[in-house]
Write a protein that holds these residues in place. Structure first.
Motif, mmCIF file in Angstrom:
data_model
loop_
_atom_site.group_PDB
_atom_site.id
_atom_site.type_symbol
_atom_site.label_atom_id
_atom_site.label_comp_id
_atom_site.label_asym_id
_atom_site.label_seq_id
_atom_site.Cartn_x
_atom_site.Cartn_y
_atom_site.Cartn_z
ATOM 1 N N THR A 44 11.833 11.770 -12.631
ATOM 2 C CA THR A 44 12.008 10.957 -13.837
ATOM 3 C C THR A 44 12.655 9.622 -13.490
ATOM 4 N N TYR A 45 13.660 9.675 -12.645
ATOM 5 C CA TYR A 45 14.348 8.474 -12.173
ATOM 6 C C TYR A 45 13.341 7.504 -11.538
ATOM 7 N N ALA A 46 12.511 8.014 -10.633
ATOM 8 C CA ALA A 46 11.561 7.161 -9.911
ATOM 9 C C ALA A 46 10.468 6.618 -10.829
ATOM 10 N N LEU A 47 9.922 7.459 -11.704
ATOM 11 C CA LEU A 47 8.854 7.012 -12.600
ATOM 12 C C LEU A 47 9.350 5.909 -13.537
ATOM 13 N N CYS A 48 10.547 6.086 -14.079
ATOM 14 C CA CYS A 48 11.084 5.097 -15.014
ATOM 15 C C CYS A 48 11.398 3.781 -14.310
ATOM 16 N N GLU A 49 12.010 3.855 -13.144
ATOM 17 C CA GLU A 49 12.330 2.617 -12.432
ATOM 18 C C GLU A 49 11.058 1.921 -11.952
ATOM 19 N N ALA A 50 10.064 2.697 -11.547
ATOM 20 C CA ALA A 50 8.799 2.102 -11.109
ATOM 21 C C ALA A 50 8.123 1.365 -12.263
ATOM 22 N N TYR A 51 8.164 1.949 -13.469
ATOM 23 C CA TYR A 51 7.558 1.249 -14.610
ATOM 24 C C TYR A 51 8.327 -0.028 -14.935
ATOM 25 N N THR A 52 9.647 0.043 -14.935
ATOM 26 C CA THR A 52 10.462 -1.135 -15.238
ATOM 27 C C THR A 52 10.135 -2.288 -14.308
ATOM 28 N N MET A 53 9.862 -1.979 -13.045
ATOM 29 C CA MET A 53 9.669 -3.030 -12.057
ATOM 30 C C MET A 53 8.217 -3.459 -11.892
ATOM 31 N N THR A 54 7.273 -2.584 -12.168
ATOM 32 C CA THR A 54 5.866 -2.922 -11.927
ATOM 33 C C THR A 54 5.076 -3.173 -13.199
ATOM 34 N N LYS A 55 5.497 -2.577 -14.307
ATOM 35 C CA LYS A 55 4.792 -2.665 -15.591
ATOM 36 C C LYS A 55 3.358 -2.138 -15.500
ATOM 37 N N ILE A 56 3.114 -1.206 -14.588
ATOM 38 C CA ILE A 56 1.807 -0.558 -14.522
ATOM 39 C C ILE A 56 1.627 0.278 -15.790
ATOM 40 N N PRO A 57 0.573 0.043 -16.571
ATOM 41 C CA PRO A 57 0.423 0.724 -17.872
ATOM 42 C C PRO A 57 0.499 2.244 -17.782
ATOM 43 N N LYS A 58 -0.127 2.833 -16.777
ATOM 44 C CA LYS A 58 -0.128 4.289 -16.665
ATOM 45 C C LYS A 58 1.284 4.835 -16.512
ATOM 46 N N LEU A 59 2.133 4.086 -15.834
ATOM 47 C CA LEU A 59 3.500 4.544 -15.608
ATOM 48 C C LEU A 59 4.303 4.621 -16.904
ATOM 49 N N LYS A 60 3.967 3.809 -17.875
ATOM 50 C CA LYS A 60 4.707 3.831 -19.140
ATOM 51 C C LYS A 60 4.610 5.205 -19.791
ATOM 52 N N GLU A 61 3.403 5.750 -19.827
ATOM 53 C CA GLU A 61 3.203 7.075 -20.419
ATOM 54 C C GLU A 61 3.936 8.145 -19.616
ATOM 55 N N TYR A 62 3.817 8.076 -18.293
ATOM 56 C CA TYR A 62 4.445 9.090 -17.449
ATOM 57 C C TYR A 62 5.964 9.020 -17.537
ATOM 58 N N PRO B 11 0.810 -1.225 0.000
ATOM 59 C CA PRO B 11 0.000 0.000 0.000
ATOM 60 C C PRO B 11 0.841 1.271 0.000
ATOM 61 N N THR B 12 1.967 1.242 0.694
ATOM 62 C CA THR B 12 2.857 2.406 0.725
ATOM 63 C C THR B 12 3.372 2.728 -0.671
ATOM 64 N N VAL B 13 3.811 1.704 -1.384
ATOM 65 C CA VAL B 13 4.347 1.889 -2.732
ATOM 66 C C VAL B 13 3.252 2.343 -3.693
ATOM 67 N N GLN B 14 2.085 1.729 -3.612
ATOM 68 C CA GLN B 14 0.997 2.092 -4.520
ATOM 69 C C GLN B 14 0.573 3.544 -4.323
ATOM 70 N N LYS B 15 0.476 3.982 -3.079
ATOM 71 C CA LYS B 15 0.086 5.372 -2.816
ATOM 72 C C LYS B 15 1.145 6.344 -3.331
ATOM 73 N N ALA B 16 2.411 5.964 -3.226
ATOM 74 C CA ALA B 16 3.478 6.826 -3.738
ATOM 75 C C ALA B 16 3.390 6.952 -5.255
ATOM 76 N N ILE B 17 3.121 5.844 -5.930
ATOM 77 C CA ILE B 17 2.970 5.878 -7.393
ATOM 78 C C ILE B 17 1.771 6.738 -7.781
ATOM 79 N N ASP B 18 0.678 6.586 -7.054
ATOM 80 C CA ASP B 18 -0.514 7.394 -7.338
ATOM 81 C C ASP B 18 -0.216 8.881 -7.174
ATOM 82 N N PHE B 19 0.564 9.213 -6.148
ATOM 83 C CA PHE B 19 0.894 10.620 -5.928
ATOM 84 C C PHE B 19 1.743 11.168 -7.074
ATOM 85 N N LEU B 20 2.763 10.415 -7.492
ATOM 86 C CA LEU B 20 3.662 10.893 -8.545
ATOM 87 C C LEU B 20 2.970 11.000 -9.896
ATOM 88 N N THR B 21 1.896 10.253 -10.082
ATOM 89 C CA THR B 21 1.167 10.330 -11.352
ATOM 90 C C THR B 21 -0.062 11.231 -11.244
#
Length: 518
Positions: free
Chosen positions: A287-305, A255-265
């Motif tokens: 940019t560093y965090a968004l890119c690494e988060a997408y690489t590790m989670t493959k959340i579709p929304k993160l790819k665009e961000y 939940p901590t990680v998911q909320k952080a991703i939601d905040f950054l997006t």
């Protein structure tokens, strides 16, 4: 009358004598002789055997009773409630399903302009076998690192296989601990990382970010722009969780990680937030965090961000190859190595996503030339290229310059070697640096990574020197609640910034593996 003469008895020869009867003593065997001569010793041995046998029987009874109450867990407690167990199973199933979807059908490729320029070593090149480890011991079991669920082990292994090779070691708990040990790491380091992550978890803001309750070394609220500071701190904290492979489905930190991703997006990824200088720093880290988060989670929304953030970074590059406050252009813009270092790390993370991004390779090539121009004659790196050479470099930025070179084609460059030599001579061999109050956390974040990455280019001696006192100094300075107190002043120093960077420097043993393809 004459007495009759009695003739003498004939003398019998020896052979004519009758045989004499003698009684032979009883025959005594070796065992009987031993028992007779060592009667006391034998009694003591028999008593000892009886005592040991009784103790062994009692011990087996105790162990059997204890095991019956603990099940198969190495470190068990009363167990989770049925509802909690069901919830954890659901998380594991979701994690496995998500990773199965994200698993590449073919070998993963990184589609940038020049694929061959990305440093991605083979797995058999990752071992730092000739390092002198501080602790030589086998890696602990899964239960010892907290992942004693069979389904979770398989899910975590699946995550690792879908990652770039330089990042795979962080997601398998057994490999992670093995890398920690082989690089000279200790259990106190992993314990410190977990305590730090728990501290970050406990102070996360209700909106998923970090920064609302942050404090400066003086105990005040940071005076930096609230929006940019919060974006930067949230990104730093998220990177710390990702460095330990804590994802949105993590049982402990999900939940901590998911909320952080939601905040950054929740805000646009292609514009600066806050003031010109703070916004430039924040965007590089974000940019560093968004890119690494997408690489590790493959959340579709993160790819665009991630892609939009990287493109905005490329467009914001100054003509001289660096990045300036407000992403300004022209020779009058305030271009410096500190801002540029975060942007370079962000673009390297973008390259590892596998997302095709136009101009990424060219941008990084220009950035590396800028970094080289920042080095002075001593091996240190300057804050700005217009510092007129000489000996105007800063020790705190030396690791920034080296790491930038290492992650993009120049790990074996003369500039990288000179910088590493300076770190060993002036940081590792400096007695004043053995105390936390003299530690510049910003500088050490880069120094630790630079020395570790040097092992991929044959520079094992740099890591040996750095790692001699590194862990003891850092872990000893951790507070009981898990955060790190103020050490030596660095620009932007706050509790969250300092703690997140310290966690990241301790994760160096397995976060990014050193590459030999440079």
């Amino acid at each position: 009358m004459d007495q009759e003469e009695i003739p003498p008895e004939p003398i019998m020869e020896q052979d004519d004598l009758p045989p004499q009867m003698t009684v032979a003593p009883p025959v005594e065997g070796p065992l009987a002789k031993y028992m007779r001569e060592y009667r006391l010793l034998n009694s003591l041995l028999v008593s000892l055997f009886i005592l040991v046998g009784s103790f062994a029987a009692l011990w087996n009874i105790v162990v059997y009773v204890a095991a019956a109450g603990e099940g198969n867990s190495d470190f068990s407690d009363a167990g989770a409630a049925p509802a909690d167990q069901q919830q954890e199973k659901q998380k594991v199933v979701k994690l496995m399903q998500r990773q199965q979807k994200s698993q590449p059908k073919t070998q993963q490729q990184f589609r940038t302009t020049a694929v061959s320029d990305i440093s991605l070593p083979d797995l058999n090149e990752l071992d730092v076998k000739d390092l002198a480890p501080v602790v030589e011991a086998a890696a602990p079991t899964m239960a010892e690192v907290g992942s004693n669920n069979d389904q979770m082990k398989k899910a975590m292994a699946g995550i690792g296989l879908s990652l770039p090779k330089v990042m795979q070691q962080r997601c398998d708990p057994k490999k992670r601990m093995s890398r920690l040990r082989s690089g000279g790491g200790k259990e106190i380091t992993e314990d410190a990382i977990m305590r730090g992550l728990n501290w970050l978890k406990n102070i996360q803001d209700s909106d998923g970010g970090w920064g609302d309750i942050d404090k400066t070394p003086e105990g005040n609220r940071p005076s930096y722009g609230k929006s940019s500071h919060k974006q930067a701190m949230t990104s730093m904290a998220l990177l710390a969780f990702l460095g330990h492979c804590e994802l949105q489905d993590s049982p402990q930190f999900g939940p901590t990680v998911q909320k952080a991703i939601d905040f950054l997006t929740s805000e646009s990824p292609d514009e600066l937030t806050g003031s010109a200088n703070n916004g430039a720093y924040a965007h590089g880290i974000r940019t560093y965090a968004l890119c690494e988060a997408y690489t590790m989670t493959k959340i579709p929304k993160l790819k665009e961000y991630a892609k939009r953030a990287a493109i905005f970074t490329i467009k914001g590059q100054n003509e001289n190859g660096g990045w300036a406050y407000g992403f300004g252009k022209g020779p009058v813009a305030h271009t410096d190595l500190s801002v540029s270092g975060w942007c370079i790390q962000g673009l390297k993370a973008a390259a590892l996503t596998g997302i095709p991004i136009d101009g990424l390779d060219e941008s990084m090539d220009k950035a590396i030339e800028y970094v080289k121009r920042c080095q002075d004659q001593t091996g240190r790196f300057q804050y700005k290229t217009d510092s007129h050479g000489g000996q105007s470099g800063r020790g705190s930025l030396t690791g920034t310059g080296i790491l930038s070179l290492q992650i993009w084609k120049n790990a074996k460059s003369e500039e990288a070697r000179k910088g590493l030599d300076w770190i060993v001579a002036n940081i590792c061999d400096n007695k004043a640096q053995k105390e936390w109050k003299n530690v510049n956390v910003y500088g050490w974040y880069y120094h630790a990574q630079a020395c570790f990455q040097a092992t991929g280019a044959g520079g094992n001696n740099y890591w040996r020197e750095w790692n001699k006192d590194f862990q003891q100094i850092v872990t000893k300075a951790q507070s009981e609640d898990g955060h790190w107190e103020h050490g030596y002043h660095f620009h932007g120093d706050t509790d969250i910034y300092r703690t997140a960077m310290t966690i990241l420097m301790l994760e160096v043993y397995y976060r990014y593996m050193p590459s030999t393809k440079v």
